[in-house]
Design an enzyme around this catalytic site. Structure first.
Site, PDB file in Angstrom:
ATOM      1  N   GLN A 100      65.081  25.925  78.076  1.00  0.00           N
ATOM      2  CA  GLN A 100      64.928  25.706  76.636  1.00  0.00           C
ATOM      3  C   GLN A 100      64.220  24.381  76.390  1.00  0.00           C
ATOM      4  OE1 GLN A 100      68.946  26.746  74.571  1.00  0.00           O
ATOM      5  NE2 GLN A 100      69.402  26.443  76.728  1.00  0.00           N
ATOM      6  N   VAL A 102      61.410  21.347  76.393  1.00  0.00           N
ATOM      7  CA  VAL A 102      59.976  21.299  76.092  1.00  0.00           C
ATOM      8  C   VAL A 102      59.297  20.151  76.851  1.00  0.00           C
ATOM      9  CG1 VAL A 102      60.282  22.359  73.810  1.00  0.00           C
ATOM     10  CG2 VAL A 102      60.381  19.865  74.012  1.00  0.00           C
ATOM     11  N   ASP A 103      60.022  19.557  77.825  1.00  0.00           N
ATOM     12  CA  ASP A 103      59.514  18.352  78.485  1.00  0.00           C
ATOM     13  C   ASP A 103      58.625  18.609  79.705  1.00  0.00           C
ATOM     14  OD1 ASP A 103      61.425  18.990  80.513  1.00  0.00           O
ATOM     15  OD2 ASP A 103      62.930  17.675  79.616  1.00  0.00           O
ATOM     16  N   HIS A 118      61.169  27.659  74.489  1.00  0.00           N
ATOM     17  CA  HIS A 118      60.959  26.924  73.239  1.00  0.00           C
ATOM     18  C   HIS A 118      59.644  26.140  73.225  1.00  0.00           C
ATOM     19  CE1 HIS A 118      65.598  27.045  72.457  1.00  0.00           C
ATOM     20  NE2 HIS A 118      65.010  28.200  72.210  1.00  0.00           N
ATOM     21  N   SER A 188      74.416  23.460  75.618  1.00  0.00           N
ATOM     22  CA  SER A 188      75.614  23.652  74.788  1.00  0.00           C
ATOM     23  C   SER A 188      75.798  25.126  74.453  1.00  0.00           C
ATOM     24  CB  SER A 188      75.497  22.831  73.499  1.00  0.00           C
ATOM     25  OG  SER A 188      74.342  23.235  72.781  1.00  0.00           O
TER      26      SER A 188
HETATM   27  C1  BJW Z   1      74.792  17.637  80.531  1.00  0.00           C
HETATM   28  C2  BJW Z   1      74.370  16.377  80.987  1.00  0.00           C
HETATM   29  C3  BJW Z   1      74.183  16.230  82.375  1.00  0.00           C
HETATM   30  C4  BJW Z   1      74.528  16.317  78.829  1.00  0.00           C
HETATM   31  N1  BJW Z   1      74.415  17.257  83.190  1.00  0.00           N
HETATM   32  N2  BJW Z   1      75.028  18.625  81.365  1.00  0.00           N
HETATM   33  C5  BJW Z   1      72.345  34.528  65.667  1.00  0.00           C
HETATM   34  C6  BJW Z   1      73.477  33.939  65.132  1.00  0.00           C
HETATM   35  C7  BJW Z   1      73.389  32.740  64.433  1.00  0.00           C
HETATM   36  C8  BJW Z   1      72.169  32.107  64.236  1.00  0.00           C
HETATM   37  C9  BJW Z   1      71.057  32.692  64.760  1.00  0.00           C
HETATM   38  C10 BJW Z   1      71.133  33.884  65.459  1.00  0.00           C
HETATM   39  N3  BJW Z   1      69.879  34.209  65.867  1.00  0.00           N
HETATM   40  C11 BJW Z   1      69.033  33.261  65.446  1.00  0.00           C
HETATM   41  C12 BJW Z   1      69.719  32.336  64.768  1.00  0.00           C
HETATM   42  C13 BJW Z   1      69.148  31.116  64.130  1.00  0.00           C
HETATM   43  C14 BJW Z   1      68.859  29.996  65.099  1.00  0.00           C
HETATM   44  C15 BJW Z   1      70.143  29.516  65.770  1.00  0.00           C
HETATM   45  O1  BJW Z   1      70.441  29.804  66.915  1.00  0.00           O
HETATM   46  N4  BJW Z   1      70.909  28.705  65.080  1.00  0.00           N
HETATM   47  C16 BJW Z   1      72.133  28.143  65.665  1.00  0.00           C
HETATM   48  C17 BJW Z   1      72.162  26.645  65.428  1.00  0.00           C
HETATM   49  C18 BJW Z   1      73.310  28.865  65.137  1.00  0.00           C
HETATM   50  N5  BJW Z   1      67.889  30.405  66.093  1.00  0.00           N
HETATM   51  C19 BJW Z   1      66.587  30.435  65.814  1.00  0.00           C
HETATM   52  O2  BJW Z   1      66.174  30.156  64.697  1.00  0.00           O
HETATM   53  C20 BJW Z   1      65.637  30.846  66.920  1.00  0.00           C
HETATM   54  N6  BJW Z   1      64.737  31.819  66.436  1.00  0.00           N
HETATM   55  C21 BJW Z   1      65.063  33.108  66.328  1.00  0.00           C
HETATM   56  O3  BJW Z   1      66.106  33.555  66.739  1.00  0.00           O
HETATM   57  O4  BJW Z   1      64.075  33.868  65.715  1.00  0.00           O
HETATM   58  C22 BJW Z   1      64.456  35.146  65.186  1.00  0.00           C
HETATM   59  C23 BJW Z   1      65.358  34.882  63.987  1.00  0.00           C
HETATM   60  C24 BJW Z   1      65.013  33.937  63.069  1.00  0.00           C
HETATM   61  C25 BJW Z   1      65.858  33.692  61.978  1.00  0.00           C
HETATM   62  C26 BJW Z   1      67.036  34.433  61.838  1.00  0.00           C
HETATM   63  C27 BJW Z   1      67.366  35.394  62.795  1.00  0.00           C
HETATM   64  C28 BJW Z   1      66.495  35.632  63.867  1.00  0.00           C
HETATM   65  C29 BJW Z   1      64.783  29.673  67.333  1.00  0.00           C
HETATM   66  C30 BJW Z   1      65.564  28.590  67.998  1.00  0.00           C
HETATM   67  C31 BJW Z   1      64.635  27.440  68.319  1.00  0.00           C
HETATM   68  C32 BJW Z   1      65.393  26.221  68.843  1.00  0.00           C
HETATM   69  N7  BJW Z   1      64.511  25.112  68.839  1.00  0.00           N
HETATM   70  C33 BJW Z   1      64.987  23.838  69.348  1.00  0.00           C
HETATM   71  C34 BJW Z   1      63.862  22.803  69.126  1.00  0.00           C
HETATM   72  C35 BJW Z   1      62.742  23.023  70.149  1.00  0.00           C
HETATM   73  C36 BJW Z   1      61.686  21.991  70.067  1.00  0.00           C
HETATM   74  C37 BJW Z   1      62.228  20.604  70.337  1.00  0.00           C
HETATM   75  O5  BJW Z   1      62.763  20.313  71.424  1.00  0.00           O
HETATM   76  O6  BJW Z   1      62.125  19.783  69.436  1.00  0.00           O
HETATM   77  O7  BJW Z   1      65.305  23.935  70.731  1.00  0.00           O
HETATM   78  S1  BJW Z   1      66.543  23.345  68.612  1.00  0.00           S
HETATM   79  C38 BJW Z   1      67.207  22.642  70.085  1.00  0.00           C
HETATM   80  O8  BJW Z   1      68.365  23.373  70.569  1.00  0.00           O
HETATM   81  C39 BJW Z   1      66.117  22.801  71.143  1.00  0.00           C
HETATM   82  C40 BJW Z   1      66.920  23.133  72.356  1.00  0.00           C
HETATM   83  O9  BJW Z   1      66.116  23.759  73.313  1.00  0.00           O
HETATM   84  C41 BJW Z   1      68.029  23.997  71.808  1.00  0.00           C
HETATM   85  C42 BJW Z   1      69.220  24.116  72.690  1.00  0.00           C
HETATM   86  O10 BJW Z   1      69.843  22.890  72.885  1.00  0.00           O
HETATM   87  P1  BJW Z   1      70.448  22.536  74.318  1.00  0.00           P
HETATM   88  O11 BJW Z   1      69.381  22.499  75.329  1.00  0.00           O
HETATM   89  O12 BJW Z   1      71.602  23.393  74.594  1.00  0.00           O
HETATM   90  O13 BJW Z   1      70.869  21.005  74.091  1.00  0.00           O
HETATM   91  P2  BJW Z   1      72.216  20.413  73.477  1.00  0.00           P
HETATM   92  O14 BJW Z   1      71.919  19.013  73.110  1.00  0.00           O
HETATM   93  O15 BJW Z   1      72.788  21.273  72.435  1.00  0.00           O
HETATM   94  O16 BJW Z   1      73.256  20.456  74.682  1.00  0.00           O
HETATM   95  C43 BJW Z   1      73.111  19.651  75.831  1.00  0.00           C
HETATM   96  C44 BJW Z   1      74.267  19.950  76.763  1.00  0.00           C
HETATM   97  O17 BJW Z   1      74.056  19.233  77.967  1.00  0.00           O
HETATM   98  C45 BJW Z   1      75.623  19.516  76.218  1.00  0.00           C
HETATM   99  O18 BJW Z   1      76.540  20.601  76.362  1.00  0.00           O
HETATM  100  C46 BJW Z   1      76.036  18.345  77.133  1.00  0.00           C
HETATM  101  O19 BJW Z   1      77.430  18.329  77.406  1.00  0.00           O
HETATM  102  C47 BJW Z   1      75.276  18.656  78.390  1.00  0.00           C
HETATM  103  N8  BJW Z   1      74.926  17.502  79.222  1.00  0.00           N
HETATM  104  N9  BJW Z   1      74.266  15.509  79.942  1.00  0.00           N
HETATM  105  C48 BJW Z   1      74.869  18.406  82.697  1.00  0.00           C
HETATM  106  N10 BJW Z   1      73.801  15.013  82.925  1.00  0.00           N
END
Ligand code: BJW
Length: 248
Positions: A100, A102-103, A118, A188
């Site tokens: 996920q 983008v780096d 992403h 997460s």
């Molecule tokens: C460590 C550590 C170490 C720390 N070792 N671990 C169904 C239900 C509800 C909502 C939706 C759904 N379907 C779609 C949605 C809407 C939405 C969504 O999911 N919303 C939620 C918030 C509920 N999704 C979308 O809009 C997606 N599009 C889509 O589904 O299109 C169709 C659609 C549209 C609209 C409605 C319905 C359908 C698109 C999602 C795009 C996400 N984009 C981002 C930004 C990307 C660009 C950028 O980087 O700027 O992606 S948001 C952000 O979150 C980024 C990440 O890739 C993504 C995930 O985050 P990630 O990687 O999990 O990071 P963190 O910070 O959350 O967690 C880090 C973890 O690491 C933590 O747990 C720490 O403990 C751990 N950690 N150090 C191991 N050393």
């Protein structure tokens, strides 16, 4: 260090899938998405910035946030967790790496095939026609205009409410549905549709392994959970697997 039952399963596995999130790059000094940010950016919520609406309302603010993140990435390196995963294609008959992030750090560490769900921060595209621009001139914090159609250029990443790249998503879903073992590393698991991939895998019989600093929504689904930094878990796990696959 690792349960023999896990090592046995991995040694026999044919199809292994790894999904990474921001946590895998945390040890490279890149803030995770839901951690506090630093400096002027601490006052903004990344979830509010990573939207098409935010870019429409304030393109300069969103552009500057991505320029700040690009600079952080340019000044950082992959960490031992990334380098360990770069060895995994040699350890299993079939290996799929889905990120996920983008780096671009998995590519930099040596993984040749990476499904970037992403997008990638190092590319930009225009808002109107999706023309992708690999090189551009930074204009004092302003998004530049597309050389082809003149509309604003934005990072080639997937924001909330936008669809994921179709081919990448289809390949990721297919790999997850047929995985023998699925690893969720440093995510997460809150953002869809990526968060559903491990669940799809488990529902079709895969073993789920989580590596994360802390428990997540996925932990209750996991067969094995390691709550520690990925950069300290992945290298010894890789060494143990390599010694089982290729005994010296
Ligand atoms: C460590 C550590 C170490 C720390 N070792 N671990 C169904 C239900 C509800 C909502 C939706 C759904 N379907 C779609 C949605 C809407 C939405 C969504 O999911 N919303 C939620 C918030 C509920 N999704 C979308 O809009 C997606 N599009 C889509 O589904 O299109 C169709 C659609 C549209 C609209 C409605 C319905 C359908 C698109 C999602 C795009 C996400 N984009 C981002 C930004 C990307 C660009 C950028 O980087 O700027 O992606 S948001 C952000 O979150 C980024 C990440 O890739 C993504 C995930 O985050 P990630 O990687 O999990 O990071 P963190 O910070 O959350 O967690 C880090 C973890 O690491 C933590 O747990 C720490 O403990 C751990 N950690 N150090 C191991 N050393």
């Amino acid at each position: 260090m690792f349960p023999p039952s896990l090592i046995d399963k991995l040694a026999a596995a044919h199809r292994v899938v790894v999904l990474t999130g921001a946590g895998v790059s945390a040890e490279s000094g890149i803030p995770t998405f839901r951690d506090a940010q630093t400096g002027i950016w601490s006052q903004y919520d990344p979830e509010q910035l990573a939207t098409p609406q935010a870019f429409r309302q304030n393109p300069k603010l969103v552009w500057e946030w991505y320029a700040w993140r690009r600079e952080l990435i340019d000044g950082a390196q992959p960490n031992p967790g990334h380098y360990a995963l770069a060895e995994w294609p040699d350890l299993f008959p079939s290996f799929t790496l889905i990120t996920q992030n983008v780096d671009g750090f998995h590519h930099l560490a040596g993984n040749k095939e990476v499904i970037e769900l992403h997008g990638n921060l190092q590319r930009i595209k225009c808002v109107e026609n999706g023309h992708v621009i690999p090189h551009w001139q930074e204009l004092s914090g302003q998004p530049p205009a597309c050389p082809h159609c003149g509309t604003l250029l934005r990072p080639d990443v997937v924001w909330f409410g936008e669809t994921l790249p179709t081919r990448a998503l289809i390949t990721a879903v297919e790999a997850s549905r047929t995985a023998d073992v699925f690893f969720a590393v440093g995510t997460s698991a809150l953002v869809q549709p990526a968060a559903s991939l491990p669940v799809e895998a488990v529902e079709r019989g895969a073993l789920l392994v989580e590596i994360n600093l802390q428990p997540t929504a996925l932990t209750s689904w996991a067969d094995f959970a390691f709550h520690a930094p990925s950069g300290t878990i992945l290298p010894p796990l890789t060494r143990e697997l390599a010694s089982r696959r290729h005994p010296s």
